[in-house]
Design a protein around this motif. Structure first.
Motif, short mmCIF file in Angstrom:
data_model
loop_
_atom_site.label_atom_id
_atom_site.label_comp_id
_atom_site.label_asym_id
_atom_site.label_seq_id
_atom_site.Cartn_x
_atom_site.Cartn_y
_atom_site.Cartn_z
N TYR A 1 0.90 -1.19 0.01
CA TYR A 1 -0.09 -0.23 0.00
C TYR A 1 0.77 1.32 -0.15
O TYR A 1 0.69 2.32 -0.69
CB TYR A 1 -0.92 -0.05 1.15
N MET A 2 2.06 1.26 0.83
CA MET A 2 2.77 2.36 0.67
C MET A 2 3.50 2.61 -0.69
O MET A 2 3.64 3.77 -0.97
CB MET A 2 3.94 2.19 1.94
N ARG A 3 3.63 1.74 -1.31
CA ARG A 3 4.28 1.86 -2.69
C ARG A 3 3.42 2.21 -3.67
O ARG A 3 3.92 3.24 -4.17
CB ARG A 3 4.88 0.37 -2.99
N CYS B 1 0.86 4.38 -2.74
CA CYS B 1 0.71 5.58 -2.36
C CYS B 1 2.01 6.37 -2.85
O CYS B 1 1.66 7.55 -3.13
CB CYS B 1 0.60 5.82 -0.80
N PHE B 2 3.27 5.93 -2.61
CA PHE B 2 4.30 6.54 -3.19
C PHE B 2 4.30 6.85 -4.47
O PHE B 2 4.87 8.33 -4.97
CB PHE B 2 5.67 5.80 -2.54
N PHE C 1 1.89 7.20 -6.74
CA PHE C 1 0.95 8.19 -7.03
C PHE C 1 1.43 9.66 -6.33
O PHE C 1 1.18 10.64 -7.07
CB PHE C 1 -0.39 7.79 -6.41
N GLY C 2 1.84 9.71 -5.14
CA GLY C 2 2.27 10.81 -4.82
C GLY C 2 3.46 11.65 -5.61
O GLY C 2 3.32 12.72 -5.51
N MET C 3 4.58 10.76 -6.02
CA MET C 3 5.58 11.28 -6.69
C MET C 3 5.02 11.63 -8.12
O MET C 3 5.52 12.83 -8.64
CB MET C 3 6.61 10.21 -7.10
N HIS D 1 2.01 13.00 -8.73
CA HIS D 1 1.36 14.37 -8.45
C HIS D 1 2.45 15.41 -8.17
O HIS D 1 2.30 16.58 -8.48
CB HIS D 1 0.25 14.24 -7.26
N LEU D 2 3.37 15.12 -7.72
CA LEU D 2 4.54 16.00 -7.13
C LEU D 2 5.03 16.59 -8.43
O LEU D 2 5.45 17.88 -8.60
CB LEU D 2 5.55 15.71 -6.32
#
Length: 115
Positions: free
Chosen positions: A64-66, A68-69, A71-73, A75-76
């Motif tokens: 799950y963390m991977r 989320c990471f 999609f976060g990257m 969007h960043l």
């Protein structure tokens, strides 16, 4: 010149301190880093087993963390793409540079998603 020079690569064998350390491990096995001398610990280290148990228990959270990471990257990088576009147009007046920056960063997001 190789006979007088004392530097790594030019002298044969191992350094004297290394040989002394190996002799000390033979003489006093309980004083070695593992506490078992030259033979090493008879069973795997406890922290390996603890880590293996933690990985077995938390693998779902790591997956799950991977995600989320990822999609976060994405969007960043896209946010930076929007900022560089507006900065180049509004403040610097560099229309083509804004297009190249946006296209390059959007391609970077596409590559990140495909990895």
């Amino acid at each position: 010149t190789s006979h007088n020079a004392r530097m790594p690569g030019l002298t044969a064998g191992t350094p004297a301190w290394y040989e002394k350390e190996l002799e000390d491990r033979d003489a006093l096995p309980e004083s070695s880093p593992t506490g078992y001398g030259m033979d090493g610990e008879p069973q795997p280290y406890k922290h390996f087993e603890l880590l293996r148990a933690a990985q077995r228990e938390w693998w779902g959270c790591e997956a799950y963390m991977r995600v989320c990471f990822l999609f976060g990257m994405m969007h960043l990088v896209m946010a930076f793409s929007y900022w560089i576009t507006l900065h180049n147009i509004a403040e610097l007046g560099m229309i083509w540079c804004s297009n190249l920056g946006a296209a390059g960063l959007t391609a970077g997001v596409w590559i990140i998603f495909r990895l």
